[in-house]
Design a protein around this motif. Sequence first.
Motif, PDB file in Angstrom:
ATOM      1  N   ALA A  64     -13.144  -0.300   0.001  1.00  0.00           N
ATOM      2  CA  ALA A  64     -13.741   0.364  -1.158  1.00  0.00           C
ATOM      3  C   ALA A  64     -12.629   0.887  -2.051  1.00  0.00           C
ATOM      4  O   ALA A  64     -11.714   1.567  -1.575  1.00  0.00           O
ATOM      5  N   PHE A  65     -12.698   0.539  -3.331  1.00  0.00           N
ATOM      6  CA  PHE A  65     -11.771   1.093  -4.321  1.00  0.00           C
ATOM      7  C   PHE A  65     -12.468   2.262  -5.008  1.00  0.00           C
ATOM      8  O   PHE A  65     -13.574   2.095  -5.539  1.00  0.00           O
ATOM      9  N   VAL A  66     -11.848   3.414  -4.966  1.00  0.00           N
ATOM     10  CA  VAL A  66     -12.435   4.616  -5.561  1.00  0.00           C
ATOM     11  C   VAL A  66     -11.435   5.127  -6.586  1.00  0.00           C
ATOM     12  O   VAL A  66     -10.391   5.661  -6.229  1.00  0.00           O
TER      13      VAL A  66
ATOM     14  N   GLN B 105      -2.773   3.965 -10.365  1.00  0.00           N
ATOM     15  CA  GLN B 105      -2.890   2.964  -9.296  1.00  0.00           C
ATOM     16  C   GLN B 105      -4.214   3.152  -8.558  1.00  0.00           C
ATOM     17  O   GLN B 105      -4.533   4.265  -8.132  1.00  0.00           O
ATOM     18  N   PRO B 106      -4.994   2.072  -8.350  1.00  0.00           N
ATOM     19  CA  PRO B 106      -6.296   2.202  -7.671  1.00  0.00           C
ATOM     20  C   PRO B 106      -6.158   2.722  -6.242  1.00  0.00           C
ATOM     21  O   PRO B 106      -5.180   2.412  -5.546  1.00  0.00           O
ATOM     22  N   ASN B 107      -7.137   3.510  -5.809  1.00  0.00           N
ATOM     23  CA  ASN B 107      -7.172   4.053  -4.448  1.00  0.00           C
ATOM     24  C   ASN B 107      -8.032   3.176  -3.555  1.00  0.00           C
ATOM     25  O   ASN B 107      -9.156   2.830  -3.922  1.00  0.00           O
TER      26      ASN B 107
ATOM     27  N   LEU C 277       0.850  -1.190   0.000  1.00  0.00           N
ATOM     28  CA  LEU C 277       0.000   0.000   0.000  1.00  0.00           C
ATOM     29  C   LEU C 277       0.886   1.240   0.000  1.00  0.00           C
ATOM     30  O   LEU C 277       1.884   1.290   0.715  1.00  0.00           O
ATOM     31  N   LEU C 278       0.505   2.223  -0.798  1.00  0.00           N
ATOM     32  CA  LEU C 278       1.224   3.499  -0.824  1.00  0.00           C
ATOM     33  C   LEU C 278       0.320   4.505  -0.129  1.00  0.00           C
ATOM     34  O   LEU C 278      -0.635   5.015  -0.734  1.00  0.00           O
ATOM     35  N   PRO C 279       0.533   4.759   1.178  1.00  0.00           N
ATOM     36  CA  PRO C 279      -0.441   5.547   1.940  1.00  0.00           C
ATOM     37  C   PRO C 279      -0.453   7.029   1.576  1.00  0.00           C
ATOM     38  O   PRO C 279       0.593   7.618   1.312  1.00  0.00           O
ATOM     39  N   TYR C 280      -1.652   7.579   1.540  1.00  0.00           N
ATOM     40  CA  TYR C 280      -1.866   9.030   1.404  1.00  0.00           C
ATOM     41  C   TYR C 280      -2.541   9.445   2.712  1.00  0.00           C
ATOM     42  O   TYR C 280      -3.762   9.440   2.806  1.00  0.00           O
ATOM     43  N   GLY C 281      -1.747   9.718   3.742  1.00  0.00           N
ATOM     44  CA  GLY C 281      -2.323   9.946   5.061  1.00  0.00           C
ATOM     45  C   GLY C 281      -2.650   8.613   5.723  1.00  0.00           C
ATOM     46  O   GLY C 281      -2.115   7.568   5.351  1.00  0.00           O
ATOM     47  N   HIS C 282      -3.578   8.639   6.694  1.00  0.00           N
ATOM     48  CA  HIS C 282      -3.885   7.436   7.476  1.00  0.00           C
ATOM     49  C   HIS C 282      -5.047   6.638   6.910  1.00  0.00           C
ATOM     50  O   HIS C 282      -5.234   5.479   7.263  1.00  0.00           O
TER      51      HIS C 282
ATOM     52  N   LYS D  48      -6.274   6.570   3.435  1.00  0.00           N
ATOM     53  CA  LYS D  48      -6.385   6.275   2.005  1.00  0.00           C
ATOM     54  C   LYS D  48      -5.022   5.845   1.493  1.00  0.00           C
ATOM     55  O   LYS D  48      -3.990   6.279   2.014  1.00  0.00           O
ATOM     56  N   ALA D  49      -5.030   4.969   0.515  1.00  0.00           N
ATOM     57  CA  ALA D  49      -3.758   4.471  -0.017  1.00  0.00           C
ATOM     58  C   ALA D  49      -3.958   4.000  -1.441  1.00  0.00           C
ATOM     59  O   ALA D  49      -5.078   3.636  -1.847  1.00  0.00           O
ATOM     60  N   LYS D  50      -2.880   4.000  -2.205  1.00  0.00           N
ATOM     61  CA  LYS D  50      -2.895   3.380  -3.524  1.00  0.00           C
ATOM     62  C   LYS D  50      -2.321   1.964  -3.409  1.00  0.00           C
ATOM     63  O   LYS D  50      -1.480   1.703  -2.542  1.00  0.00           O
ATOM     64  N   VAL D  51      -2.791   1.080  -4.273  1.00  0.00           N
ATOM     65  CA  VAL D  51      -2.314  -0.301  -4.279  1.00  0.00           C
ATOM     66  C   VAL D  51      -1.188  -0.393  -5.307  1.00  0.00           C
ATOM     67  O   VAL D  51      -1.336   0.075  -6.437  1.00  0.00           O
ATOM     68  N   SER D  52      -0.067  -0.999  -4.918  1.00  0.00           N
ATOM     69  CA  SER D  52       1.119  -0.964  -5.778  1.00  0.00           C
ATOM     70  C   SER D  52       0.977  -1.860  -7.008  1.00  0.00           C
ATOM     71  O   SER D  52       0.309  -2.900  -6.971  1.00  0.00           O
ATOM     72  N   GLN D  53       1.639  -1.446  -8.077  1.00  0.00           N
ATOM     73  CA  GLN D  53       1.588  -2.201  -9.337  1.00  0.00           C
ATOM     74  C   GLN D  53       2.182  -3.606  -9.204  1.00  0.00           C
ATOM     75  O   GLN D  53       1.586  -4.564  -9.701  1.00  0.00           O
ATOM     76  N   PRO D  54       3.337  -3.801  -8.540  1.00  0.00           N
ATOM     77  CA  PRO D  54       3.865  -5.170  -8.421  1.00  0.00           C
ATOM     78  C   PRO D  54       2.872  -6.113  -7.738  1.00  0.00           C
ATOM     79  O   PRO D  54       2.742  -7.277  -8.131  1.00  0.00           O
ATOM     80  N   PHE D  55       2.160  -5.614  -6.717  1.00  0.00           N
ATOM     81  CA  PHE D  55       1.170  -6.455  -6.040  1.00  0.00           C
ATOM     82  C   PHE D  55       0.043  -6.839  -7.012  1.00  0.00           C
ATOM     83  O   PHE D  55      -0.361  -8.000  -7.092  1.00  0.00           O
ATOM     84  N   ILE D  56      -0.448  -5.840  -7.772  1.00  0.00           N
ATOM     85  CA  ILE D  56      -1.524  -6.107  -8.743  1.00  0.00           C
ATOM     86  C   ILE D  56      -1.045  -7.112  -9.794  1.00  0.00           C
ATOM     87  O   ILE D  56      -1.769  -8.052 -10.152  1.00  0.00           O
ATOM     88  N   ASP D  57       0.189  -6.945 -10.266  1.00  0.00           N
ATOM     89  CA  ASP D  57       0.739  -7.869 -11.273  1.00  0.00           C
ATOM     90  C   ASP D  57       0.752  -9.305 -10.755  1.00  0.00           C
ATOM     91  O   ASP D  57       0.557 -10.258 -11.514  1.00  0.00           O
ATOM     92  N   GLY D  58       0.971  -9.464  -9.455  1.00  0.00           N
ATOM     93  CA  GLY D  58       1.056 -10.804  -8.865  1.00  0.00           C
ATOM     94  C   GLY D  58      -0.280 -11.508  -8.701  1.00  0.00           C
ATOM     95  O   GLY D  58      -0.330 -12.676  -8.294  1.00  0.00           O
ATOM     96  N   LEU D  59      -1.387 -10.810  -9.023  1.00  0.00           N
ATOM     97  CA  LEU D  59      -2.724 -11.405  -8.832  1.00  0.00           C
ATOM     98  C   LEU D  59      -3.251 -12.107 -10.083  1.00  0.00           C
ATOM     99  O   LEU D  59      -4.305 -12.738 -10.046  1.00  0.00           O
ATOM    100  N   ALA D  60      -2.516 -12.001 -11.187  1.00  0.00           N
ATOM    101  CA  ALA D  60      -3.051 -12.389 -12.497  1.00  0.00           C
ATOM    102  C   ALA D  60      -3.649 -13.791 -12.548  1.00  0.00           C
ATOM    103  O   ALA D  60      -4.669 -14.014 -13.207  1.00  0.00           O
ATOM    104  N   ASP D  61      -3.053 -14.758 -11.841  1.00  0.00           N
ATOM    105  CA  ASP D  61      -3.510 -16.148 -11.972  1.00  0.00           C
ATOM    106  C   ASP D  61      -4.653 -16.504 -11.033  1.00  0.00           C
ATOM    107  O   ASP D  61      -5.163 -17.619 -11.060  1.00  0.00           O
ATOM    108  N   ARG D  62      -5.062 -15.571 -10.190  1.00  0.00           N
ATOM    109  CA  ARG D  62      -6.148 -15.875  -9.249  1.00  0.00           C
ATOM    110  C   ARG D  62      -7.497 -15.901  -9.966  1.00  0.00           C
ATOM    111  O   ARG D  62      -7.705 -15.174 -10.939  1.00  0.00           O
ATOM    112  N   PRO D  63      -8.444 -16.692  -9.465  1.00  0.00           N
ATOM    113  CA  PRO D  63      -9.795 -16.666 -10.052  1.00  0.00           C
ATOM    114  C   PRO D  63     -10.507 -15.355  -9.705  1.00  0.00           C
ATOM    115  O   PRO D  63     -10.152 -14.695  -8.722  1.00  0.00           O
TER     116      PRO D  63
END
Length: 558
Positions: free
Chosen positions: A267-269, A255-257, A32-37, A39-54
Motif C-alpha cells: 500500500a502506498f500512502v 517520496q511515496p511511503n 527503500l528508505l526505511p522508517y522503522g521496520h 514503513k519506508a519511502k521509495v527512492s527517487q532513482p528507483f522511481i526514475d528508472g521505471l519510466a519506460d515500463r507499461p
Amino acid sequence: MSHKSDIEIAREAAKRPIQEIGAKLGIGADDLLPYGHDKAKVSQPFIDGLADRPDGKLILVTAINPTPAGEGKTTTTVGLGDGLNRIGKKAAICIREASLGPCFGMKGGAAGGGYAQVVPMEEMNLHFTGDFHAITSAHNLLSAMIDNHIYWGNALGIDQRRVVWRRVMDMNDRALRDIVTSLGGVPNGFPRQTGFDITVASEVMAILCLASDLADLERRLGDIIVAYTRDKAPITCRDIGADGAMAVLLKDAIQPNLVQTLENNPAFVHGGPFANIAHGCNSVMATRTALKLADYVVTEAGFGADLGAEKFMDIKCRKAGISPDAVVIVATVRAMKMNGGVAKGDLGAENVAAVQAGCANLGRHIENVKSFGVPVVVAINHFAGDTEAEIAAVTDYVAGQGSEAVLCKHWAEGSAGTEALAERVVALAEGEGSAFSPLYPDEMGLLEKIETIATRIYRADGIVADAKVIKQLEEWEAAGFGHLPVCMAKTQYSFTTDPTARGAPTGFSIPVREVRLSAGAGFVVAICGEIMTMPGLPSAPAAETIRLNEAGDVEGLF
C-alpha cells in the motif's frame, strides 16, 4: 463475526518487514528508505528508472455523499486491493495520509477498518513519516519570509492589504481562522489581517500531490502567487526567494511511503489533501509509481463522487496523463436509509421504502461518473444489520441504472469478502475499455467551468457569484490562467451547499463566495457556501478519549 475494535485488530496483525512488501513489487531493499521496520519511502532513482515500463490498470474508488451512518470508502479500497491479490492479480493500493485535524476532531483515523486495514494504523494516523510536518514547515517558511521582506524595506513593493498567502497548521483550530499578526510595535513588523488554514488545504500540499518529481515540485513552488503590488502585479514565491529552501524541506516528503495491508499486500500512502476544500487525491508520484509496479492499482478519491471523483478526473487525471479503467462507487444500506429520511437512531429497523427513496443519491453519482466515459460498479459495503430485502432493493435499483451492485463483506472477512467485487472490476477493466474524457476542456472560461460542474455534476440551476468574484476570474484569465481547471470547495454532505439536503435535490443554485488562485498547484479554488478552509473541533472532540494505556499502547484512535 469479530467485535474487536479496529485498533485491536490492527495491533494483532502479523506484519512482515517492509523489505518483503517491497520485494512483492520488485523494489530492492536498497531502493527503500526505511522508517522503522514497517514503513519506508521509495527512492527517487528507483522511481526514475521505471519510466519506460507499461502502466497497470487504474481503479478509482469513490462513494455516495457521506452520512453519519458511514460508507467505508477506504475500507473498500483496502478490501478490493486485497481481493485482487487473492484472485491472483498483482495489485497495490494508493491512499492518502491522515490529517491530525479530523483524527483528534470528529472523523477518527483514515486507515480502513475491520479486516480491511492498512498498518501500522497508529503511526499512519499520527506523525507517520513526517510528510505533513514538512509541508507545514515549508508553507510557514514562506509566510515568515513574506512578512520579513516587508519588514526589511519591502523592495518588491508588496501591498500589505493584498498578501494572499495565509499560514497553516495540521489541527482544527477555529480561533485562528481570522487573525491580526505583528501587533506590539516596530520590532514586530507591520500589523495586518491574515489567518490559518488546515495543512491539508495548503497549496504546498496540492503541489506535493501533483508534482511529477523534485524539479517539478520546485518550479511549482516558485510559481505560487503570494501577494500583489499596489498596481496589482503578482508577487511569487520565487520573487521572495523561498522556493529553493521549501524544496529542501520537502525533499523526503515527496517520496511515496510504502506500508502494508493486514494481508501483507503493498500500500502506498502519500499526500493528503481533503476533498471538500482541496483536490482529495493521493500523490501523482505514488499513483504513477504503483502503476509501473503493479498490474492493478486501486486508489481512492475523498468524500462523495461529486467532489473526490470529479476532482480526480478533472484535476489529477488531466495533469498526470492517467485515466481510470473502472470506477467503484461505495454505498451502504444504512446510508441509503439516511438519504431516504431515516434518523441515525432508527437505522436498525428494516425499512425497504427508505432504502429505495435514498437510492436517488446513488443513482445521480452513477450517472455522473458514467458521464466521464468510464465503466462503473457499485460496492455495497455490508453491515451486520442489513436485511436481504434491503440489499435486494439497492441491487435492483442499480441494475435499473444499467450498472451492477456487488455485496462486499471485507470489513468482517477481509479479502474473502471482496472476491466477487475483484472479479467484476477485472471484467470491467479488461472488458469494453474506458473512453475517459474530462468534464470540460482547458480552453473553457473559468466561470463557465465552475458553472459546468455546478449544473452537470451537482445538478444546480446555476451559480450565484458577486461582481467581485466574476471580475477576479476575468483578471486571472487576462493574466494567462484561464486554462486552469477549477477545484470546488463545497460541503461533502450534499450535492448542494446545504449540508442537510440529502438525496438528489433539484431547484437550487450554488453560491460562490470567494475564489483563490493556486498558480503553483495549477488550479483555481472556488469556495462555495459556508465551507471553511480551517475546520473547528466538535463539542466533544475525539481527542478527549485518545490516550496511552498502561501497556503504552494508543487507545481511542478508533
